[in-house]
Design an enzyme around this catalytic site. Structure first.
Site, PDB file in Angstrom:
ATOM      1  N   THR A  30     -64.574 -69.529  34.021  1.00 33.57           N
ATOM      2  CA  THR A  30     -64.036 -70.245  32.858  1.00 33.57           C
ATOM      3  C   THR A  30     -64.728 -71.592  32.767  1.00 33.57           C
ATOM      4  O   THR A  30     -64.574 -72.435  33.653  1.00 33.57           O
ATOM      5  CB  THR A  30     -62.514 -70.426  33.022  1.00 33.57           C
ATOM      6  OG1 THR A  30     -61.939 -69.129  33.165  1.00 33.57           O
ATOM      7  CG2 THR A  30     -61.907 -71.130  31.821  1.00 33.57           C
TER       8      THR A  30
ATOM      9  N   LYS B  81     -55.147 -60.673  35.105  1.00 38.09           N
ATOM     10  CA  LYS B  81     -54.025 -61.380  35.725  1.00 38.09           C
ATOM     11  C   LYS B  81     -54.225 -61.320  37.233  1.00 38.09           C
ATOM     12  O   LYS B  81     -54.515 -60.238  37.773  1.00 38.09           O
ATOM     13  CB  LYS B  81     -52.697 -60.686  35.379  1.00 38.09           C
ATOM     14  CG  LYS B  81     -52.385 -60.652  33.887  1.00 38.09           C
ATOM     15  CD  LYS B  81     -51.023 -60.036  33.618  1.00 38.09           C
ATOM     16  CE  LYS B  81     -50.948 -58.541  33.862  1.00 38.09           C
ATOM     17  NZ  LYS B  81     -51.841 -57.711  33.050  1.00 38.09           N
ATOM     18  N   GLU B  82     -54.080 -62.458  37.896  1.00 33.76           N
ATOM     19  CA  GLU B  82     -54.210 -62.439  39.336  1.00 33.76           C
ATOM     20  C   GLU B  82     -53.131 -61.517  39.906  1.00 33.76           C
ATOM     21  O   GLU B  82     -51.983 -61.534  39.458  1.00 33.76           O
ATOM     22  CB  GLU B  82     -54.047 -63.855  39.889  1.00 33.76           C
ATOM     23  CG  GLU B  82     -54.929 -64.074  41.090  1.00 33.76           C
ATOM     24  CD  GLU B  82     -54.989 -65.523  41.510  1.00 33.76           C
ATOM     25  OE1 GLU B  82     -55.259 -66.386  40.665  1.00 33.76           O
ATOM     26  OE2 GLU B  82     -54.767 -65.770  42.703  1.00 33.76           O
TER      27      GLU B  82
ATOM     28  N   GLU C 111     -63.008 -64.016  31.433  1.00 33.25           N
ATOM     29  CA  GLU C 111     -62.185 -63.035  32.145  1.00 33.25           C
ATOM     30  C   GLU C 111     -60.712 -63.289  31.850  1.00 33.25           C
ATOM     31  O   GLU C 111     -60.243 -64.410  31.987  1.00 33.25           O
ATOM     32  CB  GLU C 111     -62.472 -63.153  33.650  1.00 33.25           C
ATOM     33  CG  GLU C 111     -61.695 -62.201  34.504  1.00 33.25           C
ATOM     34  CD  GLU C 111     -61.876 -60.763  34.034  1.00 33.25           C
ATOM     35  OE1 GLU C 111     -63.015 -60.272  34.073  1.00 33.25           O
ATOM     36  OE2 GLU C 111     -60.895 -60.137  33.600  1.00 33.25           O
TER      37      GLU C 111
ATOM     38  N   LYS D 201     -55.451 -75.893  35.939  1.00 28.94           N
ATOM     39  CA  LYS D 201     -56.775 -76.496  35.761  1.00 28.94           C
ATOM     40  C   LYS D 201     -57.294 -76.285  34.338  1.00 28.94           C
ATOM     41  O   LYS D 201     -57.943 -77.149  33.773  1.00 28.94           O
ATOM     42  CB  LYS D 201     -57.764 -75.973  36.808  1.00 28.94           C
ATOM     43  CG  LYS D 201     -58.447 -74.676  36.480  1.00 28.94           C
ATOM     44  CD  LYS D 201     -59.556 -74.357  37.476  1.00 28.94           C
ATOM     45  CE  LYS D 201     -60.035 -72.924  37.341  1.00 28.94           C
ATOM     46  NZ  LYS D 201     -60.714 -72.616  36.102  1.00 28.94           N
TER      47      LYS D 201
ATOM     48  N   ARG E 228     -52.379 -71.962  45.352  1.00 34.04           N
ATOM     49  CA  ARG E 228     -52.894 -73.145  44.664  1.00 34.04           C
ATOM     50  C   ARG E 228     -51.882 -73.609  43.611  1.00 34.04           C
ATOM     51  O   ARG E 228     -51.453 -72.817  42.785  1.00 34.04           O
ATOM     52  CB  ARG E 228     -54.250 -72.829  44.019  1.00 34.04           C
ATOM     53  CG  ARG E 228     -55.366 -72.724  45.047  1.00 34.04           C
ATOM     54  CD  ARG E 228     -56.684 -72.323  44.447  1.00 34.04           C
ATOM     55  NE  ARG E 228     -56.748 -70.894  44.178  1.00 34.04           N
ATOM     56  CZ  ARG E 228     -57.861 -70.241  43.822  1.00 34.04           C
ATOM     57  NH1 ARG E 228     -58.992 -70.902  43.683  1.00 34.04           N
ATOM     58  NH2 ARG E 228     -57.843 -68.951  43.600  1.00 34.04           N
TER      59      ARG E 228
ATOM     60  N   CYS F 224     -55.462 -71.073  37.700  1.00 34.33           N
ATOM     61  CA  CYS F 224     -55.993 -71.066  36.332  1.00 34.33           C
ATOM     62  C   CYS F 224     -55.250 -71.979  35.365  1.00 34.33           C
ATOM     63  O   CYS F 224     -55.843 -72.906  34.824  1.00 34.33           O
ATOM     64  CB  CYS F 224     -56.018 -69.637  35.798  1.00 34.33           C
ATOM     65  SG  CYS F 224     -57.342 -68.693  36.553  1.00 34.33           S
TER      66      CYS F 224
HETATM   67  N1  NAD Z   1     -58.302 -65.972  39.537  1.00 34.09           N
HETATM   68  C1  NAD Z   1     -58.079 -65.494  38.326  1.00 34.09           C
HETATM   69  O1  NAD Z   1     -57.093 -64.805  38.082  1.00 34.09           O
HETATM   70  C2  NAD Z   1     -59.042 -65.795  37.200  1.00 34.09           C
HETATM   71  C3  NAD Z   1     -58.822 -65.216  35.945  1.00 34.09           C
HETATM   72  C4  NAD Z   1     -59.699 -65.499  34.914  1.00 34.09           C
HETATM   73  C5  NAD Z   1     -60.756 -66.368  35.113  1.00 34.09           C
HETATM   74  N2  NAD Z   1     -60.930 -66.934  36.338  1.00 34.09           N
HETATM   75  C6  NAD Z   1     -62.058 -67.851  36.495  1.00 34.09           C
HETATM   76  O2  NAD Z   1     -62.989 -67.245  37.383  1.00 34.09           O
HETATM   77  C7  NAD Z   1     -63.636 -68.253  38.167  1.00 34.09           C
HETATM   78  C8  NAD Z   1     -63.451 -67.930  39.636  1.00 34.09           C
HETATM   79  O3  NAD Z   1     -62.052 -67.975  39.922  1.00 34.09           O
HETATM   80  P1  NAD Z   1     -61.475 -67.476  41.307  1.00 34.09           P
HETATM   81  O4  NAD Z   1     -60.004 -67.553  41.227  1.00 34.09           O
HETATM   82  O5  NAD Z   1     -62.117 -66.172  41.683  1.00 34.09           O
HETATM   83  O6  NAD Z   1     -62.017 -68.642  42.248  1.00 34.09           O
HETATM   84  P2  NAD Z   1     -62.132 -68.640  43.834  1.00 34.09           P
HETATM   85  O7  NAD Z   1     -62.264 -70.073  44.207  1.00 34.09           O
HETATM   86  O8  NAD Z   1     -61.064 -67.800  44.430  1.00 34.09           O
HETATM   87  O9  NAD Z   1     -63.491 -67.866  44.100  1.00 34.09           O
HETATM   88  C9  NAD Z   1     -64.738 -68.413  43.802  1.00 34.09           C
HETATM   89  C10 NAD Z   1     -65.752 -67.844  44.792  1.00 34.09           C
HETATM   90  O10 NAD Z   1     -67.037 -68.346  44.469  1.00 34.09           O
HETATM   91  C11 NAD Z   1     -67.737 -68.553  45.695  1.00 34.09           C
HETATM   92  N3  NAD Z   1     -68.856 -69.486  45.475  1.00 34.09           N
HETATM   93  C12 NAD Z   1     -68.805 -70.785  45.168  1.00 34.09           C
HETATM   94  N4  NAD Z   1     -70.055 -71.287  45.071  1.00 34.09           N
HETATM   95  C13 NAD Z   1     -70.914 -70.271  45.324  1.00 34.09           C
HETATM   96  C14 NAD Z   1     -72.314 -70.158  45.390  1.00 34.09           C
HETATM   97  N5  NAD Z   1     -73.103 -71.211  45.155  1.00 34.09           N
HETATM   98  N6  NAD Z   1     -72.838 -68.946  45.670  1.00 34.09           N
HETATM   99  C15 NAD Z   1     -72.055 -67.895  45.899  1.00 34.09           C
HETATM  100  N7  NAD Z   1     -70.704 -67.935  45.865  1.00 34.09           N
HETATM  101  C16 NAD Z   1     -70.146 -69.117  45.589  1.00 34.09           C
HETATM  102  C17 NAD Z   1     -66.675 -69.122  46.594  1.00 34.09           C
HETATM  103  O11 NAD Z   1     -67.058 -68.970  47.935  1.00 34.09           O
HETATM  104  C18 NAD Z   1     -65.473 -68.247  46.246  1.00 34.09           C
HETATM  105  O12 NAD Z   1     -65.440 -67.085  47.029  1.00 34.09           O
HETATM  106  C19 NAD Z   1     -63.018 -69.585  37.736  1.00 34.09           C
HETATM  107  O13 NAD Z   1     -63.826 -70.181  36.760  1.00 34.09           O
HETATM  108  C20 NAD Z   1     -61.695 -69.169  37.142  1.00 34.09           C
HETATM  109  O14 NAD Z   1     -61.230 -70.095  36.186  1.00 34.09           O
HETATM  110  C21 NAD Z   1     -60.114 -66.656  37.376  1.00 34.09           C
END
Ligand code: NAD
Length: 381
Positions: free
Chosen positions: A67, A98-99, A95, A210, A275, A207
């Site tokens: 995002t 839903k988590e 994306e 933030k 979180r 999400c």
């Molecule tokens: N969690 C959700 O339900 C959800 C839903 C929709 C959108 N999103 C979006 O998706 C994105 C990721 O969310 P998340 O909850 O999975 O975050 P998260 O922090 O759980 O996972 C992010 C991953 O990226 C990895 N990472 C960071 N820098 C890296 C690099 N340089 N190379 C390789 N890997 C790297 C981290 O180690 C971590 O495993 C965010 O932008 C979030 O807003 C999340």
């Protein structure tokens, strides 16, 4: 995952050049945590984009799943361009999963949003998503800024519904209405719909908090007032402190020396994610007041131990959290907590007091059982 790995369709590596060597499509899905000023921090996305540019070995579509604020595609494109020796096409593919339901939501999305700027990317992405939209769910093709905005607007709307219902529930509490009836009464209006109308202890997770902050920041940067979202955020902060008030209502203002059994630490059921979890606000407040806590969670205990150490006690089963407690407080709506053995709960607690932050139990049943029961926006028993 195991089956697909075994059959050669899925592999994992920490070696980025290896991961992208033969890829036609590269999804960037790294975190975009809030920076100090609330805006989304793009450093991980841009770092990966730069590496993708440097290591790509053919024409690719670079898809942003993370995002990211509206307008980020330009920065991502510039980062890829630094080292790119082949043509690349950008796509914004927010994306909406839903988590806790990630796989199911990915396999059966309500819709797929694709922000595109080239016909090549459109063709490739339609092919990627074809197996997941066979039931006729729409693939919505739009320009990249609109796709980026769609994600924030969706989360803004969902968070607004939550804060709105929380405030209505708080008003129900004061005025003697029952939010269960009110929720059904408004939800059956086709313009409103039933989902996301459940009051609770405030939203948390990685999400909503933030993304709302980032959206408000985006508005501030371009001089557009987003008053509704500002209020959504402050209503949520207030709501996170509601359970302390409810506990005081049940146990009296002095919590020093009281023991509280806490069911649920994760910000929502189905995940171990803590979180911005309302449980953390509650735990801090209770400890500040001199109470002690024994907590259970089906998935988040290990994570909680790293965050909270020995500030609280941990129970391996939900019933083990109860002995000696002056009240049971339900914070997360895990299925495991929906139909407990109430006689056992009553027997094990020091006194039969339940504060239910998720409205899981029937008020009348609690009354019959002789439990002193406090929930959100409904009469107490
Ligand atoms: N969690 C959700 O339900 C959800 C839903 C929709 C959108 N999103 C979006 O998706 C994105 C990721 O969310 P998340 O909850 O999975 O975050 P998260 O922090 O759980 O996972 C992010 C991953 O990226 C990895 N990472 C960071 N820098 C890296 C690099 N340089 N190379 C390789 N890997 C790297 C981290 O180690 C971590 O495993 C965010 O932008 C979030 O807003 C999340």
């Amino acid at each position: 995952m195991e089956r697909n790995q075994k059959e050669g369709r899925l592999s994992f590596t920490t070696d980025l050049p290896e991961a992208i060597a033969s890829a036609e499509v590269i999804f960037i899905a790294v975190g975009t945590p809030p920076g100090e000023d609330g805006s989304a921090d793009l450093k991980h996305v841009l770092k990966v984009a730069e590496l993708v540019g440097r290591h790509m070995t053919r024409e690719v579509v670079v898809v942003t799943k993370s995002t990211v604020p509206v307008g980020s595609a330009g920065k991502i494109g510039a980062a890829v361009a630094k080292g790119a020796k082949f043509q690349y096409h950008l796509c914004s593919n927010p994306e909406f999963l839903k988590e806790g339901d990630a796989v199911e939501d990915f396999m059966r999305p309500d819709r797929v949003v694709l922000g595109l700027a080239s016909e090549y990317a459109r063709k490739v992405m339609m092919e990627v998503y074809a197996p997941f939209v066979r039931t006729g769910k729409p693939v919505l093709i739009m320009d990249i800024p609109s796709a980026e905005m769609t994600k924030y607007a969706a989360n803004g709307m969902l968070a607004t519904r939550i804060s709105f219902m929380n405030e209505i529930a708080n008003l129900c509490d004061k005025l003697g209405a029952n939010v269960d009836f009110v929720r059904r009464g408004i939800g059956s209006d086709a313009r409103i719909g039933q989902s996301f109308l459940f009051p609770g202890p405030g939203y948390g997770g990685s999400c909503f908090p933030k993304d709302i902050k980032a959206l408000v920041k985006m508005g501030a940067e371009c001089g557009v007032a987003l008053d509704v979202l500002g209020a959504v955020e402050s209503a949520n902060e207030r709501q996170k402190r509601l359970l302390v008030k409810k506990i005081k209502c049940a146990l009296g203002d002095r919590l020093k020396g009281r023991r509280v059994a806490l069911w649920g630490l994760a910000f929502k059921a189905g995940t171990d994610d803590m979180r911005e979890a309302p449980s953390l606000t509650l735990i801090d407040a209770l400890l500040d007041e001199g109470a002690s806590i024994c907590a259970h969670d089906p998935a988040a205990l290990e994570h909680a131990r790293t965050l909270l150490g020995n500030r609280i006690d941990y129970a391996e089963t939900n019933y083990e959290a109860l002995p000696g407690a002056d009240a049971l407080v339900v914070v997360t709506d895990w299925n495991e907590y929906r139909h407990p053995d109430f006689e056992r709960v009553k027997r094990t607690l020091k006194q039969p007091v339940i504060v239910d932050g998720r409205n899981l139990y029937d008020v009348e049943k609690m009354r019959e059982l002789g439990v002193r029961y406090h929930s959100i926006g409904r009469p107490s028993a």
